[in-house]
Design a protein around this motif. Sequence first.
Motif, PDB file in Angstrom:
ATOM      1  N   MET A  89       0.833  -1.198   0.000  1.00 46.76           N
ATOM      2  CA  MET A  89       0.000   0.000   0.000  1.00 46.76           C
ATOM      3  C   MET A  89       0.872   1.254   0.000  1.00 46.76           C
ATOM      4  SD  MET A  89      -3.211   0.444  -0.209  1.00 46.76           S
ATOM      5  CE  MET A  89      -4.108   1.987  -0.448  1.00 46.76           C
ATOM      6  N   LEU A  92       1.975   1.774  -3.458  1.00 50.33           N
ATOM      7  CA  LEU A  92       0.866   2.260  -4.289  1.00 50.33           C
ATOM      8  C   LEU A  92       0.703   3.777  -4.170  1.00 50.33           C
ATOM      9  CD1 LEU A  92      -2.568   0.474  -4.597  1.00 50.33           C
ATOM     10  CD2 LEU A  92      -2.459   2.941  -4.438  1.00 50.33           C
ATOM     11  N   VAL A  93       0.734   4.291  -2.959  1.00 44.81           N
ATOM     12  CA  VAL A  93       0.404   5.710  -2.772  1.00 44.81           C
ATOM     13  C   VAL A  93       1.599   6.632  -2.978  1.00 44.81           C
ATOM     14  CG1 VAL A  93      -1.474   5.147  -1.198  1.00 44.81           C
ATOM     15  CG2 VAL A  93       0.778   5.683  -0.267  1.00 44.81           C
ATOM     16  N   TRP A 105      -0.664  -1.950  -6.485  1.00 46.71           N
ATOM     17  CA  TRP A 105      -2.064  -2.328  -6.723  1.00 46.71           C
ATOM     18  C   TRP A 105      -2.206  -3.844  -6.755  1.00 46.71           C
ATOM     19  CZ3 TRP A 105      -6.063   1.315  -7.832  1.00 46.71           C
ATOM     20  CH2 TRP A 105      -7.255   0.773  -8.311  1.00 46.71           C
ATOM     21  N   LYS A 198     -11.446  -2.489  -7.425  1.00 50.01           N
ATOM     22  CA  LYS A 198     -10.715  -2.414  -6.158  1.00 50.01           C
ATOM     23  C   LYS A 198     -11.561  -1.793  -5.057  1.00 50.01           C
ATOM     24  CE  LYS A 198      -6.884  -3.413  -6.282  1.00 50.01           C
ATOM     25  NZ  LYS A 198      -6.268  -4.739  -6.178  1.00 50.01           N
ATOM     26  N   THR A 226      -6.841   0.794   3.466  1.00 49.57           N
ATOM     27  CA  THR A 226      -5.897   0.281   2.481  1.00 49.57           C
ATOM     28  C   THR A 226      -6.574  -0.067   1.172  1.00 49.57           C
ATOM     29  OG1 THR A 226      -6.087  -1.885   3.544  1.00 49.57           O
ATOM     30  CG2 THR A 226      -4.251  -0.540   4.187  1.00 49.57           C
ATOM     31  N   ALA A 230      -8.008   2.375  -2.401  1.00 53.56           N
ATOM     32  CA  ALA A 230      -7.018   2.593  -3.459  1.00 53.56           C
ATOM     33  C   ALA A 230      -7.663   3.175  -4.706  1.00 53.56           C
ATOM     34  CB  ALA A 230      -6.300   1.281  -3.779  1.00 53.56           C
TER      35      ALA A 230
END
Length: 635
Positions: A89, A92-93, A105, A198, A226, A230
């Motif tokens: 996570m 991802l961010v 992802w 998602k 989380t 997303a």
Amino acid sequence: MLFILFLTYFLIYEVIFCNAECYIKLCDWIVSTTIHISWGFTFDTLSVLMLFVILSISTAVHVYSLEYMGEDPFIKRFISYLSLFTFFMIILVTGDNLLQMFVGWEGVGLCSYLLINFWFQRIQANKAAIKAMIINRIGDFALAIGIFIFFYLFKNINYVTMFMLAPEYINNHFIFFNTEVNILALGCLFIFIGCMGKSAQIGLHTWLPDAMEGPTPVSALIHAATMVTAGVFLIIRCSSIFENVPSVMVIITFLGAFTAFLAGTVGLTQNDLKRVIAYSTCSQLGYMFLVAGLSNYQISFFHLYNHAFFKALLFLSAGSVIHALSDEQDMRKMGGLSDFIIFTSLCMIVGSFALEGFPFSTGFYSKDAILEITNVQHTMDGQFASLLGHLSVLTTVFYSTRSFFYTFIEDPLSFKKSLLNSHESNYVMAVPLLILMIFALYIGFFSKDFIAGVGTNYWQNSIYVKSQNWLLFEAENLDNYIKDIPLMLGFISAFTASLLYSSDFLSFNFFKWKISSLTMKVYNFLNRKWFFDKVFNEWISQRFLNVAYKQMYQNIDRGILELLGPNGISLLIYNNTLKVNQLTFSFLYHYVYIIFIVTILILLVLINLPLILLYVNLNLLVLTSIIILFLMINN
């Protein structure tokens, strides 16, 4: 985890209070003549605040799990899965391009499968994990296509580059399935479909309630901060692109509003405590999408930010209830727990108030802001979102009150032994609940002007909104009676639920209405989740599998391809070789004569091939050859 959380607080100070946004390039990742992708990180106001949410809740869930999963023999594996989930996570961010984001992802998708299926001995956990994986693959496939389209359009998938170039490609079109479409809108549409999978929006939402088969800390981590957020984060991150495609924004608004309403109505009739909270997550995600579709990304993130804390509180409180009742999750077998687990009931009250948008709780500030934005949108999608948003307030308050009455207020319906053995959680589980309860009470009040205020300059370059879509001033100046509508609806819904589920209210006339034909049909429709699972399983999946097996596998794979492929050709050569071997040749010149004739025929064909192709249709020749070959094989 605590050390990483400390680093996040340091990042918040540097990036937010010192205005020191940071972009780090670690190394080159993919380098070729057409693409150059680096492994880098972006620490701006959006990613830093998202890190704060993720790591705060992840730390609370890790600490809570030490006691909740303390007797599980595989607790080390469980904690490692949680940590891996958090790691992906973070990737991802903080990624500075779509491909790095896609790594995180897919990573959280993998970890969700491992965590939902943690108790792999249970058949329902296996089914839920597979269902989550398959449905997310649909969304991920669409997301991958969206990334390919953006690369085709921009020749780059770095965020900054795409955001700068997006206005220049508003009118670019290309042919897609024999139809001329706007390429930027098509890419955004596929990105949104990936976000739907998602973040469990309507059509791809059925996996999220079934994910409750995993341990309760998993539910808190997936639902709160989380995986399911997303999709909302990606829409907000790509606001500079989505602002240029209003047609896709309308779709986002409609689907978000309908998801909020659908999930709210289904939550009215669910009896599993965790499943009710799961459907509330779907509903709240719908709120986030509908307001993002109305170009108010800061309000969408504000609700994401608030929702993370009170939803984590609700799930961990539900885990404390389940832990106290020896893994019982059915609300119809609970009741009267406010006399046995007082602290947990207090936490559940606070979480429910925040979810309902009770005045001065965390959810009050963001949910009312969303509804105010819909009220000043004088467009079809805005009015649709306003209508379903207000109806969703009724459903949210109703099922929250219903679940609280079932669990804590009503007369006990569980076994006497279970009630006598119920106990309050120890300090390892209580401390995270206490911290989350404080956040659920006060975080919205202290951050509302900072994150979503009219004059705030917090977001800087992280979010882009066109000037004509900036409606915070109009929402701020709405008449008070319009702003009070959600509050009035909430009180009406809470009063109705407390009346219907109070044992003092039960009467013969109410019972007759409850078992009437119409009421039973409506209840069955909602309890069966609008029959989405039935449609998917029986009308789509089974027919798809039947076509795949009977037509594709039996007739094409094991039929035509094998006859015209290696088995058929080998059989043809073998049979004809046997026939040739049966011929009797007495003299050597017989063999020489056959070889000479075949060689002459081959040379004639090769020499006259251009002339043959001029007068003979090549497709017809190939088709004729296949038919002749097929007939020879069958003979």
